[in-house]
Write a protein that holds these residues in place. Structure first.
Motif, PDB file in Angstrom:
ATOM      1  N   GLY A   8       0.774  -1.246   0.000  1.00  0.00           N
ATOM      2  CA  GLY A   8       0.000   0.000   0.000  1.00  0.00           C
ATOM      3  C   GLY A   8       0.794   1.277   0.000  1.00  0.00           C
ATOM      4  O   GLY A   8       0.337   2.270   0.567  1.00  0.00           O
ATOM      5  N   SER A   9       1.978   1.305  -0.615  1.00  0.00           N
ATOM      6  CA  SER A   9       2.726   2.564  -0.634  1.00  0.00           C
ATOM      7  C   SER A   9       3.340   2.826  -2.007  1.00  0.00           C
ATOM      8  O   SER A   9       3.888   1.913  -2.637  1.00  0.00           O
ATOM      9  N   VAL A  10       3.257   4.087  -2.436  1.00  0.00           N
ATOM     10  CA  VAL A  10       3.948   4.510  -3.658  1.00  0.00           C
ATOM     11  C   VAL A  10       4.907   5.660  -3.331  1.00  0.00           C
ATOM     12  O   VAL A  10       5.342   6.382  -4.206  1.00  0.00           O
ATOM     13  N   PRO A  15      11.607  13.362   3.252  1.00  0.00           N
ATOM     14  CA  PRO A  15      11.281  12.611   4.460  1.00  0.00           C
ATOM     15  C   PRO A  15       9.804  12.224   4.498  1.00  0.00           C
ATOM     16  O   PRO A  15       9.057  12.743   3.684  1.00  0.00           O
ATOM     17  N   PRO A  16       9.336  11.378   5.467  1.00  0.00           N
ATOM     18  CA  PRO A  16      10.174  10.679   6.430  1.00  0.00           C
ATOM     19  C   PRO A  16      10.999   9.558   5.788  1.00  0.00           C
ATOM     20  O   PRO A  16      10.579   8.968   4.800  1.00  0.00           O
ATOM     21  N   LYS A  17      12.150   9.341   6.370  1.00  0.00           N
ATOM     22  CA  LYS A  17      13.104   8.342   5.882  1.00  0.00           C
ATOM     23  C   LYS A  17      12.941   7.030   6.623  1.00  0.00           C
ATOM     24  O   LYS A  17      12.633   7.070   7.818  1.00  0.00           O
ATOM     25  N   ILE A  21       8.634   1.743   3.307  1.00  0.00           N
ATOM     26  CA  ILE A  21       8.811   0.671   4.296  1.00  0.00           C
ATOM     27  C   ILE A  21       7.865  -0.473   3.938  1.00  0.00           C
ATOM     28  O   ILE A  21       8.084  -1.633   4.290  1.00  0.00           O
ATOM     29  N   GLY A  22       6.805  -0.104   3.225  1.00  0.00           N
ATOM     30  CA  GLY A  22       5.808  -1.103   2.824  1.00  0.00           C
ATOM     31  C   GLY A  22       6.411  -2.277   2.074  1.00  0.00           C
ATOM     32  O   GLY A  22       5.896  -3.401   2.152  1.00  0.00           O
ATOM     33  N   MET A  23       7.504  -2.027   1.341  1.00  0.00           N
ATOM     34  CA  MET A  23       8.135  -3.129   0.607  1.00  0.00           C
ATOM     35  C   MET A  23       8.700  -4.150   1.600  1.00  0.00           C
ATOM     36  O   MET A  23       8.586  -5.362   1.399  1.00  0.00           O
ATOM     37  N   PRO A  89       0.465   1.439   5.233  1.00  0.00           N
ATOM     38  CA  PRO A  89       1.037   2.323   6.256  1.00  0.00           C
ATOM     39  C   PRO A  89      -0.092   3.137   6.868  1.00  0.00           C
ATOM     40  O   PRO A  89      -1.197   3.175   6.317  1.00  0.00           O
ATOM     41  N   GLU A  90       0.202   3.790   7.981  1.00  0.00           N
ATOM     42  CA  GLU A  90      -0.772   4.719   8.547  1.00  0.00           C
ATOM     43  C   GLU A  90      -0.404   6.126   8.077  1.00  0.00           C
ATOM     44  O   GLU A  90       0.699   6.601   8.345  1.00  0.00           O
ATOM     45  N   TYR A  91      -1.327   6.736   7.355  1.00  0.00           N
ATOM     46  CA  TYR A  91      -1.169   8.134   6.934  1.00  0.00           C
ATOM     47  C   TYR A  91      -2.289   8.926   7.591  1.00  0.00           C
ATOM     48  O   TYR A  91      -3.464   8.687   7.292  1.00  0.00           O
ATOM     49  N   ASN A  92      -1.919   9.852   8.460  1.00  0.00           N
ATOM     50  CA  ASN A  92      -2.922  10.673   9.146  1.00  0.00           C
ATOM     51  C   ASN A  92      -4.043   9.815   9.758  1.00  0.00           C
ATOM     52  O   ASN A  92      -5.239  10.067   9.534  1.00  0.00           O
ATOM     53  N   HIS A  93      -3.618   8.784  10.440  1.00  0.00           N
ATOM     54  CA  HIS A  93      -4.524   7.877  11.161  1.00  0.00           C
ATOM     55  C   HIS A  93      -5.493   7.147  10.232  1.00  0.00           C
ATOM     56  O   HIS A  93      -6.541   6.673  10.682  1.00  0.00           O
ATOM     57  N   ALA A 123       5.763   4.501  11.386  1.00  0.00           N
ATOM     58  CA  ALA A 123       7.014   4.942  11.987  1.00  0.00           C
ATOM     59  C   ALA A 123       6.816   5.072  13.495  1.00  0.00           C
ATOM     60  O   ALA A 123       7.743   4.912  14.266  1.00  0.00           O
ATOM     61  N   GLY A 124       5.591   5.353  13.885  1.00  0.00           N
ATOM     62  CA  GLY A 124       5.289   5.597  15.292  1.00  0.00           C
ATOM     63  C   GLY A 124       5.044   4.316  16.076  1.00  0.00           C
ATOM     64  O   GLY A 124       5.248   3.202  15.574  1.00  0.00           O
ATOM     65  N   GLN A 125       4.549   4.513  17.299  1.00  0.00           N
ATOM     66  CA  GLN A 125       4.462   3.387  18.241  1.00  0.00           C
ATOM     67  C   GLN A 125       3.175   2.568  18.128  1.00  0.00           C
ATOM     68  O   GLN A 125       3.050   1.529  18.766  1.00  0.00           O
TER      69      GLN A 125
HETATM   70  C1  FMN Z   1       1.364  11.773   4.701  1.00  0.00           C
HETATM   71  C2  FMN Z   1       1.894  10.981   5.849  1.00  0.00           C
HETATM   72  C3  FMN Z   1       1.130  10.818   6.974  1.00  0.00           C
HETATM   73  C4  FMN Z   1       1.602  10.046   8.057  1.00  0.00           C
HETATM   74  N1  FMN Z   1       0.787   9.841   9.143  1.00  0.00           N
HETATM   75  C5  FMN Z   1       1.189   9.023  10.129  1.00  0.00           C
HETATM   76  C6  FMN Z   1       0.311   8.688  11.213  1.00  0.00           C
HETATM   77  O1  FMN Z   1      -0.818   9.124  11.272  1.00  0.00           O
HETATM   78  N2  FMN Z   1       0.769   7.852  12.182  1.00  0.00           N
HETATM   79  C7  FMN Z   1       2.044   7.308  12.147  1.00  0.00           C
HETATM   80  O2  FMN Z   1       2.404   6.561  13.052  1.00  0.00           O
HETATM   81  N3  FMN Z   1       2.892   7.596  11.126  1.00  0.00           N
HETATM   82  C8  FMN Z   1       2.488   8.421  10.115  1.00  0.00           C
HETATM   83  N4  FMN Z   1       3.333   8.683   9.072  1.00  0.00           N
HETATM   84  C9  FMN Z   1       4.650   8.062   9.051  1.00  0.00           C
HETATM   85  C10 FMN Z   1       4.566   6.735   8.307  1.00  0.00           C
HETATM   86  O3  FMN Z   1       3.970   5.743   9.124  1.00  0.00           O
HETATM   87  C11 FMN Z   1       5.934   6.254   7.862  1.00  0.00           C
HETATM   88  O4  FMN Z   1       6.559   7.285   7.125  1.00  0.00           O
HETATM   89  C12 FMN Z   1       5.873   4.991   7.034  1.00  0.00           C
HETATM   90  O5  FMN Z   1       7.178   4.623   6.746  1.00  0.00           O
HETATM   91  C13 FMN Z   1       5.093   5.196   5.746  1.00  0.00           C
HETATM   92  O6  FMN Z   1       5.087   4.022   4.980  1.00  0.00           O
HETATM   93  P1  FMN Z   1       5.836   3.943   3.558  1.00  0.00           P
HETATM   94  O7  FMN Z   1       7.283   4.275   3.837  1.00  0.00           O
HETATM   95  O8  FMN Z   1       5.690   2.526   3.118  1.00  0.00           O
HETATM   96  O9  FMN Z   1       5.159   4.918   2.648  1.00  0.00           O
HETATM   97  C14 FMN Z   1       2.895   9.453   8.000  1.00  0.00           C
HETATM   98  C15 FMN Z   1       3.663   9.620   6.846  1.00  0.00           C
HETATM   99  C16 FMN Z   1       3.179  10.355   5.778  1.00  0.00           C
HETATM  100  C17 FMN Z   1       4.015  10.469   4.532  1.00  0.00           C
END
Ligand code: FMN
Length: 219
Positions: A8-10, A15-17, A21-23, A89-93, A123-125
């Motif tokens: 689920g990630s493109v 950042p974030p670095k 991670i989805g891969m 991943p979680e993006y904005n909950h 990335a978070g807990q």
């Molecule tokens: C737009 C955006 C929103 C994010 N929102 C959250 C969040 O709500 N909670 C969280 O724990 N991490 C959040 N993150 C951090 C992502 O969990 C972390 O960057 C993760 O590696 C994203 O997956 P990806 O690298 O496969 O895209 C967010 C990252 C992005 C880019």
């Protein structure tokens, strides 16, 4: 049986670095399924390998003879699969827009009467637990009912390496056991659903709506 792991990630930028991670998480799921169930086939579906254009037009909106090749091929894979692992991943909950967008291209009849597994990371807990909540609704509506166990990976970049192995090798079996709980449930339901689909066509009585969702409305 045949399983699809949807990544689920493109997100190729930082950042974030690090990016995507989805891969790592998807590779961990593929590896575990192949390890625990070598008799079955697993395929990773990477949204970066599919170009469906900038303007949203789902597969079911095309005339049958004009469905783009890539879309037709993925529709067939979804149709043929016995179950799905949805990695987000979680993006904005919330669940990732990339995953929702990819899945929205296909009608629920392709996914229906098969199980799915919810796998989230962050990335978070919290490991994407908040994204998982709305994934349950989304996947239920698609008809691929999520099994009760879920996989959540907090601080995913620190837990997994690029090949989907646990960075701290001494914790590998603990993580495998945790993740396998969900995968075992998926396999159990997939096997049950496959047998039952063979026994009875599910759409014989609960007909697929072919024109408009209002076809299933209350009178
Ligand atoms: C737009 C955006 C929103 C994010 N929102 C959250 C969040 O709500 N909670 C969280 O724990 N991490 C959040 N993150 C951090 C992502 O969990 C972390 O960057 C993760 O590696 C994203 O997956 P990806 O690298 O496969 O895209 C967010 C990252 C992005 C880019």
């Amino acid at each position: 049986m045949y399983f699809l792991v949807f990544l689920g990630s493109v997100r190729e930028s930082t950042p974030p670095k690090p990016a995507r991670i989805g891969m790592r998480v998807s590779r961990a799921c593929v590896r575990l399924l192949e390890q625990s169930y070598p008799q079955h086939t697993v395929e990773l579906i990477d949204p970066l390998e599919y170009d469906f254009g900038d303007i949203f037009k789902p597969e079911f909106a095309y005339r049958r003879s004009q469905v783009p090749n890539q879309m037709e091929s993925l529709a067939k894979k979804i149709q043929d699969a016995d179950g799905y692992i949805m990695v987000s991943p979680e993006y904005n909950h919330s669940m990732s827009p990339a995953l929702a967008n990819l899945l929205n291209h296909f009608g629920s009849s392709r996914f229906s009467y098969k199980p799915s597994a919810i796998v989230t990371y962050s990335a978070g807990q919290w490991g994407g637990a908040r994204a998982a909540v709305n994934m349950r609704t989304f996947l239920s509506e698609l008809g691929c009912l999520p099994v009760s166990a879920m996989i959540h990976l907090p601080k995913a970049a620190q837990v997994l390496d690029e090949n989907g192995f646990v960075v701290n090798a001494s914790e590998q079996s603990e993580w495998d056991e945790y993740m396998n709980r969900t995968l075992h449930q998926l396999l159990w339901w997939a096997q049950g659903a496959a047998l039952q689909r063979e026994r009875q066509d599910p759409t014989k009585k609960a007909k697929v709506f072919s024109k408009d969702p209002s076809q299933r409305n209350a009178p």
